[in-house]
Design an enzyme around this catalytic site. Sequence first.
Site, PDB file in Angstrom:
ATOM      1  N   LYS A   1       5.889  10.343  -4.326  1.00 41.40           N
ATOM      2  CA  LYS A   1       6.657  11.541  -3.943  1.00 41.40           C
ATOM      3  C   LYS A   1       7.424  12.153  -5.123  1.00 41.40           C
ATOM      4  O   LYS A   1       8.507  12.709  -4.945  1.00 41.40           O
ATOM      5  CB  LYS A   1       7.633  11.212  -2.806  1.00 41.40           C
ATOM      6  CG  LYS A   1       6.964  10.550  -1.607  1.00 41.40           C
ATOM      7  CD  LYS A   1       7.953  10.148  -0.543  1.00 41.40           C
ATOM      8  CE  LYS A   1       7.293   9.361   0.565  1.00 41.40           C
ATOM      9  NZ  LYS A   1       8.230   8.897   1.600  1.00 41.40           N
TER      10      LYS A   1
ATOM     11  N   ASP B   1      10.427   4.062   6.661  1.00 39.13           N
ATOM     12  CA  ASP B   1      10.695   5.058   7.705  1.00 39.13           C
ATOM     13  C   ASP B   1       9.938   4.766   8.998  1.00 39.13           C
ATOM     14  O   ASP B   1      10.414   5.095  10.089  1.00 39.13           O
ATOM     15  CB  ASP B   1      10.373   6.467   7.202  1.00 39.13           C
ATOM     16  CG  ASP B   1       8.978   6.567   6.587  1.00 39.13           C
ATOM     17  OD1 ASP B   1       8.289   5.540   6.466  1.00 39.13           O
ATOM     18  OD2 ASP B   1       8.577   7.690   6.214  1.00 39.13           O
TER      19      ASP B   1
END
Length: 889
Positions: A287, A323
């Site tokens: 990311k 997550d």
Amino acid sequence: MRYKSHAASGKYRLQREQRNECVNFTRMDGGRPCLVHLKGTGELWQKRRNQSDWKLTHLRLLKECGQVPCFILEVLNGLILHDTHFLELLEEEEEEEEEEEHNAVRMAFMSSCLWRCSFGVPSKFSFSFLFPPPQIDKYLYHMRLSDETLQEISDRFRKDMEKGLGADTNPTASVKMLPTFVRSTPDGTEEGDFLSLDLGGTNFRVLRVKVADNGSKKVEMENQIYAIPEDLMRGSGAQLFDHIAECLASFMDQLQIKDKKLPLGFTFSFPCYQTKLDESILVTWTKGFKSSGVEGRDVVSLLRKAIKKRGDFDIDIVAVVNDTVGTMMTCGYDDHNCEVGLIVGTGSNACYMEEMRHIDLVEGDEGRMCINMEWGAFGDDGVLNDIRTEFDREIDMGSLNPGKQLFEKMISGMYMGELVRLILVKMAKEELLFDGKLTPDLLTRGHFETRFVSAIEKEKEGLSKAMEILTRLGLEPSRQDCIAIQHICKIVSTRSANLCGAALSAVLRRIKENKGVDRLRTTVGVDGTVYKKHPHFARRLQKVVRRLLPDCEVRFIRSEDGSGKGAAMVTAVAYRLAAQHKARQEILDPLRLSHEQLMELFDHIVHCIADFLEYMGMKGVSLPLGFTFSFPCHQNSLDEGILLKWTKGFNATGCEGEDVVGLLKEAMHRREEFDLDVVAVVNDTVGTMMTCGYEDPFCEVGLIVGTGSNACYMEEMKNVELVEGDEGRMCINMEWGAFGDNGCLDDFRTEFDVAALCPFCPSSDRLALLQVRSILQHLGLESTCDDSIIVKEVCTVVARRAAQLCGAGMAAVVDKIRENRGLDFLKITIGVDGTLYKLHPHFSTVMHETVRKLAPKCDVSFLQSEDGSGKGAALITAVACRIREAGQH
């Protein structure tokens, strides 16, 4: 689907009955009518339009026909007074039925327009735009996955799951199945004040989560979003974590809680390897992060170091999760059936609760643990090569990590828009779209965003959105181009939902099999922009799961509060489990023996031996000793027994894994009053065989049927591969109580065996009913004589089955001994001990009969052991001394 005219099909006929103004369709072959009576078209339209079943009537008609003959279209025309209403109906149906049915409705509408034109009735719509260009299906044929193909993908994924769970196969597995050390989902009793950090992108959140267990399961949250500057994303790891610690301090200052040491959960959404709940080794940055000095290190330690360096506050970092786990825990607080977490957003991943006994990477077999699947890498080993298209391969080659995360590239939001763009470019180059025109924007990677796919697939404004987006890309699309692009977007997003559903079905099927239930009821917690913002993705995913798993009731709930709350929930659960563990320890500690107490235990045994020798006047004599030790042991020699596990209420620490003979000898040496030669350590089953063998030389089998059950027998050394040597025989302790643990008795086990019920058995027929009644009264049950008779019958059936199973086992043992010796007929004796065999009025008789029936080539006698296993240990010692002395001469 092929459409035939009335004349071509010859299966229907049209009847008009002027008398009641109805239209009747009947099948020529005598089947049921395709359509019910339709009275007064004007009145019917008005009536149907106000009812919810109007469209269903049409689709039911089309389904039953299986084709659309001309005369049916004629009647549809009579029903539809206004084309606008029919067009609205068509748009609604796009998302409710399969593509073939969509086309059927389109055909009906077109024929309606044609029929009107032929009779001079005006129709204000052109119908050519209703059908997407047929060449789209040519390009996207391989993206349309049948249920059979999806089931095959699901089966492949299931195999990769098992590979990832295995210690030997995990290193080469594409689906890594990483343990998270999260051992429980919320049960609603969690409470406390917690902090949470959520780091997974260019922004991160700090949260304070208050959980109250006051019957209302109230959760209060306060949070603040902080940015991470790009220079920190690419700078040193120390600078990054210093910034995180500074933001955490600012948040605590704002809430005036710096003086409190609160527990914290850390959501860290990057690929990590966990060794415990509060330790996570970063495998690689993703990311856009490239902070140096972090990969290969524990991110919790780095955060603790940054906090300690500040010195102005302290926190207890309890857990680090990704997550996906956070999503499952967040939803699990609201729905305690939630045991799966799913993310379908920029990336895609899933987690679920797996049985500990199946996780080879972590020690222990009890309970469950959440597994972070990292399913985006499914297919990296080539198992999806036959499913991937030329567009998938082009996406992969243009990515930052070619050959990696192939499943994620087929389903996630990061790649969905780009996949559509590649299709549009190829079709435009072949002059199948936009009149063959291309623009720089369309040719630029990333300029067709995934959010465009969601906008174009919206029911009402989808086509206008397509026109707007394509125009923004510099194109001049026709209405037919917009229809085509809407169709392309639908195929791409549907494939994504279907692939997600196939993998999720494999996970749910595994949970179902783990639980051993016929029908699974469970909940999946879901988060991610694709799932939440695409207008049809969620419904399509749920639909394919229902088709692939008809024997599961699966509820899908959205995670509304993000993974930050999930990290706090993991922390809350960890605190609950810790509190429960502490409470258990306080209760059980008095029952645990320390090493000093253990020494006292063996010292006490030696003290008793000394008293006995003094009583017998033999204190100065060195005698051989046999030790009956009736606990599970692994023996390496006759005088060495390694305790595997305490049973029968014993729990002395420092003894499991130790040689009990050595512990006894150490206790003797500490006393220094006498010396004994510990020659043999045996269990009670072997002792029983030796006791009876002294009286009957044919006894070479021992059997215990009491509180527990076990057997031993003399086996030929040539058949005992665990011990060196081929000559002579050796007694084998069978530990036969574990027979069936591998499932080979599942077809014999009943629902009562699964529930582990222990029946009580009266001791004689004459007193049976009185005993049954007395027992029932003792249990607080008021019983009649009929009740007692029924209970006695149940006891009889259960005891008889137990005796028959014991007899079947004994028959197998004696017949093996006969075959070992190559005899046509064997005479043998079984030495038996145990309260059930001795005290039950019929057990021994039933068992003897069973052995005679199942081993007809053996003459089996049964001899009760009256002197117990202690005498047997002495006899083994005597035999061992005799053999030892014979060897010395």
